[in-house]
Design an enzyme around this catalytic site. Structure first.
Site, mmCIF file in Angstrom:
data_model
loop_
_atom_site.group_PDB
_atom_site.id
_atom_site.type_symbol
_atom_site.label_atom_id
_atom_site.label_comp_id
_atom_site.label_asym_id
_atom_site.label_seq_id
_atom_site.Cartn_x
_atom_site.Cartn_y
_atom_site.Cartn_z
ATOM 1 N N GLY A 186 0.832 -1.197 0.000
ATOM 2 C CA GLY A 186 0.000 0.000 0.000
ATOM 3 C C GLY A 186 0.864 1.243 0.000
ATOM 4 O O GLY A 186 1.938 1.280 -0.600
ATOM 5 N N GLY A 187 0.395 2.258 0.712
ATOM 6 C CA GLY A 187 1.111 3.527 0.754
ATOM 7 C C GLY A 187 2.542 3.377 1.240
ATOM 8 O O GLY A 187 3.423 4.143 0.859
ATOM 9 N N GLY A 239 23.486 8.166 -32.203
ATOM 10 C CA GLY A 239 23.078 8.948 -31.045
ATOM 11 C C GLY A 239 23.554 8.329 -29.748
ATOM 12 O O GLY A 239 23.837 9.037 -28.777
ATOM 13 N N ALA A 240 23.660 7.002 -29.740
ATOM 14 C CA ALA A 240 24.094 6.331 -28.517
ATOM 15 C C ALA A 240 25.523 6.725 -28.154
ATOM 16 O O ALA A 240 25.888 6.780 -26.986
ATOM 17 C CB ALA A 240 23.978 4.816 -28.677
#
Lengths: 666, 510
Positions: free
Chosen positions: B169-170, B404-405
Site C-alpha cells: 500500500g502507501g 546517437g548512442a
C-alpha cells in the site's frame, strides 16, 4: 642440421617443439587457423602461416595447405606433434616427394603401425603378446554384434585410425555393441576421415603401461622405460607417471625388449610408443604402437634427462643415436596431470570460452624437485570448440614418488584457471586418493571410484580446521582494513574483535585470534592452537599461507558475506562471523535449490545433432533423448528416469548454451 | 535512588522484548530476524544509540488504549558502520505487525531530520503490515510526513531501504523515493495493492511472491536494486554498500587503504575484443580488471542486463561505473537500460561520485515496442543525466560507439573530462554496412560494389582516429594499460570544480 622447421600442429605441443628447436638453433614456423590467430604457438614461432578456417579438417589436417606453408617458408623439416597429421602416411609421402624431412618414422612404419589391425599381425609375428580380437573389417552393426558375441563381452570397439579416445566405445551387451558401432563409426568419420572399426576383447582390471622407444635410421633402438597411464576417463588419459609403481625390473626389461623388437620389425626411426595392457599378474599384451611423440612424453624426459623432441629432430636429420641402452638410467619419479577444459561437476563435459585468468604455478628446476608446465594457452586466450580440450600438462619430478605427488598437490593448488570449467579440482582429488597414493590404480579407476561423477572433495577435519584458521586470519585483515575508511567518527572507530566463528561445510569453528606483527595465533574452542602467517591482502585471489609450519595454498574468491575457498579439490563457501552474527545466522532457513528434475538441460555449449523423441513420447530410464555435439564429441543425453515428454524446445542444428532447456517432462 | 535507576532498566527490558517472546519466536520461524537483531547485524558492535524507546501511541479507539507497547513498532536511532555514522529505523513486526501509527511515523521523521541536519545516511529496515487501521487518517498523515522527508533528504544524504517483510500500500512509496531498495528473497514483498484486491478488481490470480517478491522487483519491475538470500546476508551486503557511499552531499566519496597497484597492467585485455565485431564479450571482465582488487558492487544486476551499473574503487576511492554489456542485446540502449543507467548517473552526481563509462554500444534498440513505450524520452533521461553531471567523468570506448548512442554515453560533447578509446573502437554514425547502403544507394543492386564500399568505409571510419583527429577522443590507449590510464585520469580530476547555471531545479524528461 636443419635451418628451419615447420610445426604442423597447434596448442601446447607446438609450443613444446618450438622450445627444443630454438634450443638447437633452428628457426621455427607455426601454422594457424582462423581460431588460432592469437594463439601462443603463433606468438612463439619465428614465422607463422595462416592455413584456413577453424575446423581442423579445413586447416590443420589439409595436407595441401600444410605443404603450401612449407613451400612458402622454405622449411626443411616438419614436426607433426601428435594428433592431426602425425600418423598420416600420405602426409609423410607428400613431404618425401618434395624432399622435406618428416620428424617421425618412415612412411612404411606409420602405415603398418597406424592401422591397428595390421599392427597386431606384425606384433604377433615379432613375438609380441597380443590381446584376442577380430582383426578384419566390419561391414555393419549386425556383424559387429555377431563378432562381439564370438569374442565374448565385454568388448571394445575402436576406430582403426583412432587415438586419444575418439571413436572408441566399450560394449557389455548386444544393444551397446550396436549403438557403439554406429557412434564410433560417426566419430571416426568426423575426426579421422576413416570410419573403419575393429573389435577386441576388453580386459577387465587392466593397467595401461607403455614403453617409450627411440630408434635411428641406422638400425639402433633403445627403450627409455615405461609410463603408467592407467588413470583414464573414457579411454582418455588424465594422469601419467614414470616409472610405473607396478612394474618390476624383469617385466620392464621384457616389455622394453619386445617394444624395441617391434619397432625394429618395421624399420622404425624416431621416437615412438608401444602401448601395453598389463593385468594383475603382470601379463602384458600389446595394444598399439603410436608412431609419434606422445602427449605424456615429458614424464619420460624428466626421469631420463633425454629431450625426446631434440632426439626426434636429430634422427630425422639422419644422425646416429648417441645414447645406448646401457646409458638409460631411470632417475627419480615424475608425474603428469593433464589440465582439460572439461567441467568435472558436469560429467566432464567440454567447456569453452575465454580464459579470464590463467596463472600456472612457477616452473622450478632444482635438485630437490622440478615443476614443469607444458601449455599452449595464456590469460586472455580463447578455448575454442574446434580442438582438443587439453590446455596444459603439469608435471612434477622429485627423487621419490611420494615427494613428486606432494609437489603436484601444491602445484595444483597454485594453478589459477578461471573463465572456463576445468578439471583441476578433480586432479587434486586424484592426487589425494588412497588408491593412487598406493599406486594400485587400474584403467577402471575413475569409473569405479567416481561412478556418479565428481562432486568435489570432502576434506578431512584436520584440513578443514587449518582452512578455518586461515580464513579467520584473512577475514580479520580485511575487516581491519574496512575500519580504516575515511569519514569515520573520531574516537568512535570500530574495533575489530578477537572472537570469531568460521562456518564451512556445515561446521562452525569458534575461535579467538591473537594477532601480532608476524601473524596470528588462533585458539579454537577445543583448545587447539594454530599459528597462521601470510602476506595475503584483500583482493589476492591466491593466498599462500603457512599454518603451523606447513604450506597452505588457497584460491580465494568473494561471495556475499564471505569467501569462496578452493583447495585440494574442495570448493567451499566460508563465512567468518562474530559469535553474535553466527548465532543469528543459525536462525536463517536452509534454502533448497529449484527442482530441475523434470527438465533436460543442455550440459555444455554445443550443437544439437538430433532429437530422438517427440512430445507425448513415453521414455524409459536410459533411453537416448538427443545428441549434442561439442568439441567434436557426440554426447548422447539419456533419460534419467521414466517419463513422458511434454515439450521439446530444441531441434537439430540448434546451437545451445549451458543449462538451456532442451525438453521438459510431465 | 537505586529503585529509580533499576526502573529504567526494567522499562528498557520491557521495550526490548517488543511484542513478546511468542511473537519473536514466530518471526524466527518465518526465517526472519527481529528488528533489534537486524540492527545488531547492520551496525558496528555496540555502536547503536537509540531514540524514543518509550514512545507509545495515543490512539484510544477500538480498545487500543489497553495496549501501548514501548517503542510503538519501530526502533530508531543512530550508530556506525565501520566507524561512519548512519541513522536508521527498523520496523518491529512483533508489535502490531510493524504497522505505522502517527507516533511510529514521528519517530522515523525525527531521525530523518537529524540525518539531514548532521549529514549522515538513513537506512530504513521495512517490515510492516502497513497503515495502523485503528488510527485512520492519522496514520496516513504519518506516511505523508515520512514521504516529504524522503523528498527533502533526496540528494542530501544517501537513503537506503531494506525490505525484510511485507511492504504494501502507501508504505511502498517511502522506499520508492530512497536511493536504493534491497529485498530478501522469499520473505519480503512490495506492492501497491495485494493479491486479494488484484483478484477482485482485475480477476487475475497471483501470489504475493509473484506480484511483489524479490524476483519480480529485481528482474521485472526494477523497483529493487538487489536481492539477497536472507537477512544476515542482506545486512552484511548493505554494510558493504555503505562503505562505498559518502555520508552526505557535501563530502567527497570515502577513501580507504587499498592493496592493488594503480599501474597494474592487464595483458589479457588486449584480447578482450573478439576478432568478429558481432561476437559478444563480457564487459564485467573489464570492470573487474580495472577495479581495485577486482571488487565490483553491482546495482540492479538482474534488470536491463544490457547495461551494467555499480560501484568500484580506484586507488581506494569510490567510482561509479556505467558500462554497455555486449553479451545482452549487443549492449544496445533501450527504455529499460536508459532508465537504469540514468538513475544511477544521477545518484553519483548527487553525491560527488566520479563516473567511469565503458562504451560498446551499437545504438538504440529499434522497434514499435520501444517507440510506443517512449524510448525517445527514456533515452533522453540518460542523455540528460550525463549532460547535467558535474562530477569527474572518464569514458573508455572499447568497441562500437554508433550514432546517437555515442553521444549519450558520456561523450566529450557532454562535458566528458577524459574520453579514451581503445584501438579497436569504431566511432561512427552507424555500422559500415548500414552506412554504405545509404551513402551508395545507387549501387545497392551490385553486391561487389557494395562490398567494396563497406571495406572502404571500414578502413576510413571503423577506428577511433577520425574522432581523435577532431579531439572528440582525447587519447587512444592500449587496452592493457586501461587501469593505469583511468586511475591517473581520476587522480587528475580530484580538484574538478564545475557548476551548472542557477535554476530552481531542472526539468528532466521524466
Amino acid at each position: 642440421m636443419f635451418n628451419k622447421i615447420l610445426i604442423a600442429n597447434r596448442g601446447e605441443i607446438a609450443c613444446r617443439v618450438i622450445k627444443s628447436a630454438r634450443k638447437m638453433g633452428i628457426q621455427t614456423v607455426a601454422i594457424y587457423s582462423d581460431a588460432d590467430r592469437q594463439a601462443l604457438h603463433v606468438q612463439m614461432a619465428d614465422e607463422a602461416v595462416h592455413i584456413g578456417p577453424p575446423p581442423a579438417n579445413q586447416s590443420y589436417i589439409v595436407i595441401d595447405k600444410v605443404m603450401d606453408a612449407i613451400r612458402k617458408t622454405g622449411a626443411q623439416a616438419v614436426h607433426p606433434g601428435y594428433g592431426f597429421l602425425s600418423e598420416n602416411a600420405k602426409f609423410a609421402e607428400a613431404l618425401a616427394a618434395e624432399g622435406v624431412a618428416f620428424v617421425g618414422p618412415p612412411v612404411g612404419a606409420i602405415e603398418k603401425m597406424g592401422d591397428k589391425i595390421t599392427s597386431k599381425k606384425i606384433a604377433k609375428e615379432a613375438g609380441v603378446s597380443t590381446v584376442p580380437g577380430h582383426m578384419g573389417l566390419i561391414a555393419d552393426a549386425d556383424e559387429a554384434v555377431k563378432i562381439s558375441k564370438e569374442i565374448g563381452y565385454p568388448v571394445m570397439l575402436k576406430a582403426s585410425a583412432g587415438g586419444g579416445g575418439k571413436g572408441m566405445r566399450i560394449a557389455w551387451n548386444d544393444e551397446e555393441a550396436r549403438e557403439g558401432f554406429q557412434s564410433s563409426k560417426n566419430e571416426a568419420a568426423n575426426s579421422f576421415g576413416d570410419d573403419r572399426i575393429f573389435i577386441e576383447k576388453f580386459i577387465t582390471q587392466p593397467r595401461h603401461i607403455e614403453i617409450q622407444v627411440l630408434c635411428d635410421s641406422h638400425g639402433n633402438g633403445i627403450y627409455l622405460g615405461e609410463r603408467e597411464c592407467s588413470i583414464q576417463r573414457r579411454q582418455q588419459k588424465v594422469v601419467e607417471e614414470a616409472p610405473s609403481p607396478f612394474l618390476d625390473e624383469a617385466t620392464r626389461k621384457a616389455m622394453g625388449e619386445q617394444a624395441v623388437a617391434l619397432a625394429q620389425a618395421v624399420d622404425y626411426a624416431s621416437a615412438g610408443t608401444v602401448e601395453f595392457i598389463v593385468d594383475g599378474d603382470k601379463n602384458f599384451y600389446f595394444l598399439e604402437m603410436n608412431t609419434r611423440l606422445q602427449v605424456e612424453h615429458p614424464v619420460t624426459e624428466l626421469i631420463t634427462g633425454v629431450d625426446l623432441v631434440e632426439q626426434m629432430i636429430r634422427v630425422a636429420n639422419g644422425e646416429k643415436l648417441t645414447i645406448a641402452q646401457a646409458d638409460v638410467k631411470l632417475n627419480g619419479w615424475s608425474i603428469e596431470n593433464r589440465l582439460y577444459a572439461e567441467d568435472p561437476y558436469r560429467g566432464f563435459l567440454p567447456s569453452i570460452g575465454r580464459l579470464t585468468r590463467y596463472r600456472p604455478p612457477f616452473e622450478v628446476v632444482e635438485e630437490s624437485h622440478v615443476v614443469r608446465n607444458d601449455t599452449g594457452v595464456y590469460e586472455g586466450g580463447e578455448i575454442s570448440m574446434y580442438y582438443d580440450p587439453m590446455i596444459a600438462k603439469l608435471c612434477t619430478w622429485a627423487p621419490t614418488r611420494g615427494e613428486a605427488i606432494e609437489h603436484m598437490r601444491n602445484a595444483l593448488d597454485g594453478f589459477e584457471v578461471e573463465g572456463i570449467g576445468h578439471n583441476l579440482p578433480f586432479l587434486s582429488a586424484v592426487m589425494d586418493h588412497p588408491i593412487f597414493i598406493a599406486g594400485e590404480m587400474t584403467t577402471a579407476f575413475i569409473e569405479e571410484q567416481y561412478p556418479d561423477g565428481f562432486e568435489g572433495v570432502e576434506l578431512p577435519a584436520e584440513a578443514l580446521q587449518r582452512i578455518a584458521a586461515a580464513c579467520a586470519a584473512m577475514h580479520r585483515v580485511a575487516e581491519i582494513r574496512r575500519t580504516r575508511v575515511s569519514g569515520r567518527m573520531d574516537n568512535h572507530e570500530r574495533r575489530v574483535g578477537v572472537e570469531w566463528v568460521v562456518s564451512l561445510q556445515g561446521e562452525d569453528y569458534a575461535m579467538t585470534i591473537d594477532a601480532d606483527h608476524d601473524g596470528s595465533t588462533i585458539v579454537f574452542a577445543d583448545g587447539t592452537e594454530k599459528r597462521v602467517t601470510s602476506s595475503w591482502t584483500p583482493g589476492d585471489q591466491l593466498a599462500d599461507l603457512d599454518v603451523d609450519g606447513e604450506k597452505l595454498v588457497l584460491k580465494v574468491g568473494k561471495i556475499p558475506g564471505g569467501f569462496r575457498i578452493r583447495s585440494r579439490g574442495a570448493d567451499m563457501k566460508v563465512h567468518v562471523r562474530t559469535p553474535r552474527q553466527a548465532e543469528l545466522a543459525k536462525l536463517m532457513p536452509e534454502k533448497v535449490a529449484p527442482d530441475t528434475s523434470k527438465l533436460l538441460l543442455c550440459p555444455m555449449p554445443g550443437l544439437i545433432v538430433n532429437v530422438a523423441v517427440q512430445v507425448g513420447d513415453e521414455v524409459q530410464e536410459g533411453q537416448a533423448l538427443c545428441t549434442v555435439e561439442a568439441m567434436k564429441m557426440e554426447n548422447i543425453l539419456k533419460a534419467e528416469k521414466k517419463g513422458t515428454v511434454s515439450k521439446v524446445n530444441a531441434s537439430a542444428g540448434d546451437s545451445l548454451a549451458v543449462d538451456d532447456v532442451i525438453m521438459e517432462f510431465e | 535512588m537505586k529503585d529509580i535507576l533499576s526502573e529504567l532498566e526494567n522499562r528498557r527490558q520491557d521495550a526490548r522484548l517488543g511484542g513478546g517472546q511468542r511473537r519473536i519466536d514466530a518471526q524466527h520461524a518465518r526465517g526472519k530476524l527481529t528488528a533489534r537483531e537486524r540492527i545488531e547485524l547492520l551496525l558496528d558492535e555496540d555502536s547503536f544509540e537509540e531514540f524514543d524507546m518509550f514512545v507509545a501511541h495515543r490512539c484510544t479507539d477500538f480498545g487500543m488504549e489497553k495496549q501501548r507497547p514501548a517503542g510503538d513498532g519501530v526502533i530508531t536511532g543512530w550508530g556506525t558502520i565501520n566507524g561512519r555514522m548512519v541513522y536508521l529505523y527498523s520496523q518491529d513486526f512483533t508489535v502490531f505487525g510493524g504497522s505505522l501509527s502517527e507516533t511510529h511515523a514521528q519517530k522515523i521523521c525525527k531521525i530523518m531530520d537529524m540525518a539531514m541536519q548532521n549529514g549522515a545516511p538513513v537506512i530504513g529496515i521495512n517490515d510492516s503490515g502497513g497503515a495502523r487501521i485503528q488510527e485512520g487518517v492519522a496514520s496516513l498523515a504519518g506516511y505523508a510526513e515520512v514521504f516529504q522527508r524522503n523528498v527533502m533528504a533526496s540528494g542530501v544524504v544517501p537513503q537506503i531501504s531494506v525490505i525484510m517483510g511485507p511492504c504494501a500500500g502507501g508504505a511502498v512509496y517511502s522506499p520508492a523515493m530512497t536511493d536504493f531498495i534491497f529485498m530478501v528473497k522469499d520473505t519480503s514483498y512490495m506492492f501497491v495493492t495485494g493479491p486479494d484486491v488484484v483478484k477482485t478488481v482485475t480477476n487475475e490470480t497471483v501470489t504475493a511472491e509473484e506480484l511483489g517478491g524479490a524476483s519480480t522487483h529485481t528482474k521485472k519491475s526494477s523497483v529493487a536494486d538487489g536481492a539477497f538470500e536472507n537477512d544476515v546476508e542482506a545486512l552484511a551486503e548493505v554494510r558493504r554498500l555503505v562503505d562505498f557511499l559518502p555520508l552526505n552531499n557535501r563530502e567527497k566519496p570515502p577513501v580507504r587503504p587499498f592493496f592493488d597497484e594503480p599501474g597494474r597492467i592487464e595483458d589479457s585485455l588486449d584480447t578482450l575484443i573478439p576478432d568478429n565485431p558481432n561476437t559478444p564479450y563480457d564487459m564485467k571482465e573489464l570492470i573487474h580488471k580495472v577495479a581495485d582488487e577486482g571488487d565490483f558492487y553491482e546495482i540492479q544486476e538482474d534488470f536491463a542486463k544490457n547495461i551494467l551499473t555499480g560501484f568500484i574503487r580506484l586507488e581506494g576511492q569510490t567510482v561509479g561505473v556505467v558500462a554497455n554489456q555486449p553479451t545482452v542485446l549487443a549492449g544496445c540502449l533501450d527504455i529499460d537500460s536508459s532508465r537504469k543507467a540514468a538513475r544511477f548517473v544521477r545518484f553519483c552526481d548527487c553525491f560527488e561520485i566520479p563516473i567511469l563509462t565503458l562504451v560498446d554500444v551499437p545504438g538504440f534498440l529499434p522497434g514499435t515496442s520501444q517507440e510506443y513505450g517512449g524510448v525517445i524520452k527514456h533515452g533522453a533521461k540518460l542523455l540528460f543525466a550525463y549532460g547535467e553531471a558535474t562530477v569527474p567523468k572518464v569514458t573508455v570506448i572499447t568497441r562500437k560507439a554508433y550514432g546517437g548512442a555515442y553521444d549519450v554515453m558520456s561523450s566529450k560533447h557532454l562535458r566528458g573530462d577524459f574520453n579514451y578509446a581503445w584501438p579497436t573502437a569504431e566511432i561512427a554514425v552507424m555500422g559500415a554496412k548500414g552506412a554504405t547502403e545509404i551513402i551508395h544507394r545507387a549501387d545497392l543492386d551490385d553486391a561487389d560494389k557494395i562490398a567494396e564500399h563497406v571495406a572502404d568505409y571500414e578502413d576510413r571510419f571503423a577506428n577511433p582516429f577520425v574522432a581523435a583527429e577532431r579531439g572528440f577522443i582525447d587519447e587512444v590507449i592500449q587496452p592493457h594499460s586501461t587501469r593505469r590510464r583511468v586511475s591517473r585520469a581520476f587522480a587528475s580530476l580530484r580538484g574538478k570544480s564545475l557548476e551548472n547555471p542557477w535554476k530552481k531545479h531542472d526539468n528532466i524528461p521524466l
